[in-house]
Structure formats: structure tokens, C-alpha cells
Design a protein around this motif. Sequence first.
Motif, PDB file in Angstrom:
ATOM      1  N   GLN A 189      73.249  71.844  38.276  1.00 46.32           N
ATOM      2  CA  GLN A 189      71.934  72.275  38.678  1.00 46.32           C
ATOM      3  C   GLN A 189      71.582  72.489  37.509  1.00 46.32           C
ATOM      4  N   LEU A 190      71.442  72.907  36.074  1.00 41.17           N
ATOM      5  CA  LEU A 190      71.014  73.042  34.982  1.00 41.17           C
ATOM      6  C   LEU A 190      69.614  71.338  34.772  1.00 41.17           C
ATOM      7  N   LYS A 191      70.453  70.948  34.469  1.00 38.65           N
ATOM      8  CA  LYS A 191      70.187  69.144  34.533  1.00 38.65           C
ATOM      9  C   LYS A 191      69.524  68.853  36.119  1.00 38.65           C
ATOM     10  N   SER A 192      69.426  69.070  36.714  1.00 39.22           N
ATOM     11  CA  SER A 192      68.338  68.826  37.686  1.00 39.22           C
ATOM     12  C   SER A 192      66.728  69.537  37.774  1.00 39.22           C
ATOM     13  N   LEU A 193      67.628  70.994  36.968  1.00 33.97           N
ATOM     14  CA  LEU A 193      66.308  71.964  37.608  1.00 33.97           C
ATOM     15  C   LEU A 193      65.392  71.331  36.136  1.00 33.97           C
ATOM     16  N   ILE A 194      66.102  70.512  34.807  1.00 39.37           N
ATOM     17  CA  ILE A 194      65.179  70.270  33.990  1.00 39.37           C
ATOM     18  C   ILE A 194      64.400  68.880  33.906  1.00 39.37           C
ATOM     19  N   GLU A 195      64.708  67.981  35.117  1.00 44.28           N
ATOM     20  CA  GLU A 195      64.094  67.106  35.093  1.00 44.28           C
ATOM     21  C   GLU A 195      63.288  67.344  36.108  1.00 44.28           C
ATOM     22  N   ARG A 196      63.488  68.462  37.588  1.00 43.07           N
ATOM     23  CA  ARG A 196      62.013  68.449  38.340  1.00 43.07           C
ATOM     24  C   ARG A 196      61.450  68.540  37.421  1.00 43.07           C
ATOM     25  N   ILE A 197      61.156  69.711  35.988  1.00 47.80           N
ATOM     26  CA  ILE A 197      60.346  70.421  35.695  1.00 47.80           C
ATOM     27  C   ILE A 197      59.513  70.173  34.953  1.00 47.80           C
ATOM     28  N   GLU A 198      60.761  68.375  34.409  1.00 49.00           N
ATOM     29  CA  GLU A 198      59.461  67.428  33.759  1.00 49.00           C
ATOM     30  C   GLU A 198      58.624  65.647  34.653  1.00 49.00           C
ATOM     31  N   ARG A 199      59.319  66.660  36.067  1.00 53.16           N
ATOM     32  CA  ARG A 199      58.507  65.301  36.884  1.00 53.16           C
ATOM     33  C   ARG A 199      57.498  65.951  37.078  1.00 53.16           C
ATOM     34  N   LEU A 200      57.753  67.503  37.732  1.00 54.54           N
ATOM     35  CA  LEU A 200      56.399  67.841  38.163  1.00 54.54           C
ATOM     36  C   LEU A 200      55.306  68.493  36.843  1.00 54.54           C
ATOM     37  N   GLU A 201      55.836  68.534  34.980  1.00 54.55           N
ATOM     38  CA  GLU A 201      54.662  67.810  34.495  1.00 54.55           C
ATOM     39  C   GLU A 201      54.157  67.179  33.877  1.00 54.55           C
ATOM     40  N   GLU A 202      55.163  65.506  34.364  1.00 49.90           N
ATOM     41  CA  GLU A 202      54.129  64.716  34.399  1.00 49.90           C
ATOM     42  C   GLU A 202      53.384  64.288  35.206  1.00 49.90           C
ATOM     43  N   GLU A 203      53.477  65.074  36.751  1.00 54.60           N
ATOM     44  CA  GLU A 203      52.316  65.234  37.620  1.00 54.60           C
ATOM     45  C   GLU A 203      51.232  65.672  37.439  1.00 54.60           C
ATOM     46  N   LYS A 204      51.639  67.288  36.292  1.00 57.50           N
ATOM     47  CA  LYS A 204      50.502  67.422  36.099  1.00 57.50           C
ATOM     48  C   LYS A 204      49.291  67.297  34.916  1.00 57.50           C
ATOM     49  N   LYS A 205      50.511  66.250  34.166  1.00 59.91           N
ATOM     50  CA  LYS A 205      49.226  65.740  33.013  1.00 59.91           C
ATOM     51  C   LYS A 205      48.611  64.539  33.961  1.00 59.91           C
ATOM     52  N   ALA A 206      49.156  63.771  34.831  1.00 60.38           N
ATOM     53  CA  ALA A 206      47.732  62.957  35.638  1.00 60.38           C
ATOM     54  C   ALA A 206      46.991  63.646  36.632  1.00 60.38           C
ATOM     55  N   LEU A 207      47.161  65.164  37.471  1.00 62.00           N
ATOM     56  CA  LEU A 207      46.155  65.495  37.657  1.00 62.00           C
ATOM     57  C   LEU A 207      45.061  65.930  36.588  1.00 62.00           C
ATOM     58  N   THR A 208      45.804  66.872  35.313  1.00 63.09           N
ATOM     59  CA  THR A 208      44.678  66.947  34.189  1.00 63.09           C
ATOM     60  C   THR A 208      44.036  65.684  34.004  1.00 63.09           C
ATOM     61  N   ALA A 209      44.418  64.654  33.618  1.00 66.91           N
ATOM     62  CA  ALA A 209      43.726  63.472  33.565  1.00 66.91           C
ATOM     63  C   ALA A 209      42.424  62.711  34.529  1.00 66.91           C
ATOM     64  N   ASP A 210      43.429  63.112  35.984  1.00 67.53           N
ATOM     65  CA  ASP A 210      41.971  63.652  37.295  1.00 67.53           C
ATOM     66  C   ASP A 210      41.211  63.697  37.323  1.00 67.53           C
ATOM     67  N   ILE A 211      41.076  65.850  37.130  1.00 63.31           N
ATOM     68  CA  ILE A 211      40.273  66.324  36.959  1.00 63.31           C
ATOM     69  C   ILE A 211      38.600  66.023  35.551  1.00 63.31           C
ATOM     70  N   SER A 212      39.546  66.001  34.484  1.00 62.80           N
ATOM     71  CA  SER A 212      38.916  65.501  33.707  1.00 62.80           C
ATOM     72  C   SER A 212      38.644  63.929  33.981  1.00 62.80           C
ATOM     73  N   GLU A 213      38.632  63.063  34.725  1.00 61.64           N
ATOM     74  CA  GLU A 213      37.471  62.523  34.947  1.00 61.64           C
ATOM     75  C   GLU A 213      36.693  62.448  35.579  1.00 61.64           C
ATOM     76  N   VAL A 214      36.739  63.495  36.744  1.00 59.01           N
ATOM     77  CA  VAL A 214      35.974  64.110  37.241  1.00 59.01           C
ATOM     78  C   VAL A 214      34.870  64.745  37.228  1.00 59.01           C
ATOM     79  N   TYR A 215      35.083  65.673  36.170  1.00 57.36           N
ATOM     80  CA  TYR A 215      34.599  66.076  35.224  1.00 57.36           C
ATOM     81  C   TYR A 215      33.486  65.059  34.455  1.00 57.36           C
ATOM     82  N   ALA A 216      34.173  64.075  33.795  1.00 55.47           N
ATOM     83  CA  ALA A 216      33.060  62.775  33.307  1.00 55.47           C
ATOM     84  C   ALA A 216      31.913  62.958  34.466  1.00 55.47           C
ATOM     85  N   GLU A 217      32.640  61.972  35.233  1.00 53.66           N
ATOM     86  CA  GLU A 217      31.766  61.548  36.258  1.00 53.66           C
ATOM     87  C   GLU A 217      30.748  62.333  36.422  1.00 53.66           C
ATOM     88  N   ALA A 218      30.784  64.156  36.691  1.00 55.34           N
ATOM     89  CA  ALA A 218      29.811  64.762  36.897  1.00 55.34           C
ATOM     90  C   ALA A 218      28.808  65.208  35.753  1.00 55.34           C
TER      91      ALA A 218
END
Length: 81
Positions: free
Chosen positions: A10-39
Motif C-alpha cells: 500500500q505504501l509503495k502504491s501511494l508513493i508511486e501515485r504521488i510521484e506520478r502526480l508530481e510529474e504531472e504537476k511539473k508538466a502543468l507548471t511548464a505549460d503555465i509558464s509557456e502561457v505567461y511567456a505567450e502573454a
Amino acid sequence: MAKSGSAAGQLKSLIERIERLEEEKKALTADISEVYAEAKGHGFDTKIMRQVIRLRALDKAERQEAEAVLDLYLSALGMRS
């Protein structure tokens, strides 16, 4: 023993979910930065845009309170006419 193995799985599963979400968060942060650069490229003030976004996240009463306090502070500093 089986209980600790289950907890470990269960712990391993939770850790892996958090890691995936952190990767998604990084991708979203990069996308937001691109939108600000465009603006910025279109001549918009991104600092002000960030303030607008923060204000839009507040409900009407919270926003009015924040604006009133800001106005009070600016008046106290002689920055309001």
C-alpha cells in the motif's frame, strides 16, 4: 507477516501515485509558464495577470475585503488621491 507485506504494498502504491502526480504537476507548471511567456509576448503585464488570477480565486466577500484593506493601506501611506 502478511499484514506488513500488505502495508508495504500500500505504501509503495501511494508513493508511486504521488510521484506520478508530481510529474504531472511539473508538466502543468511548464505549460503555465509557456502561457505567461505567450502573454508577455503579446505585451501583457504578467505580474498583474498573476494578481488578477489570485483575486479571481477569492469569493466576492474575500475579494472585497482584500481590496478594502489594500485601499486602507494605500490611503494611510498617502498613495490614494
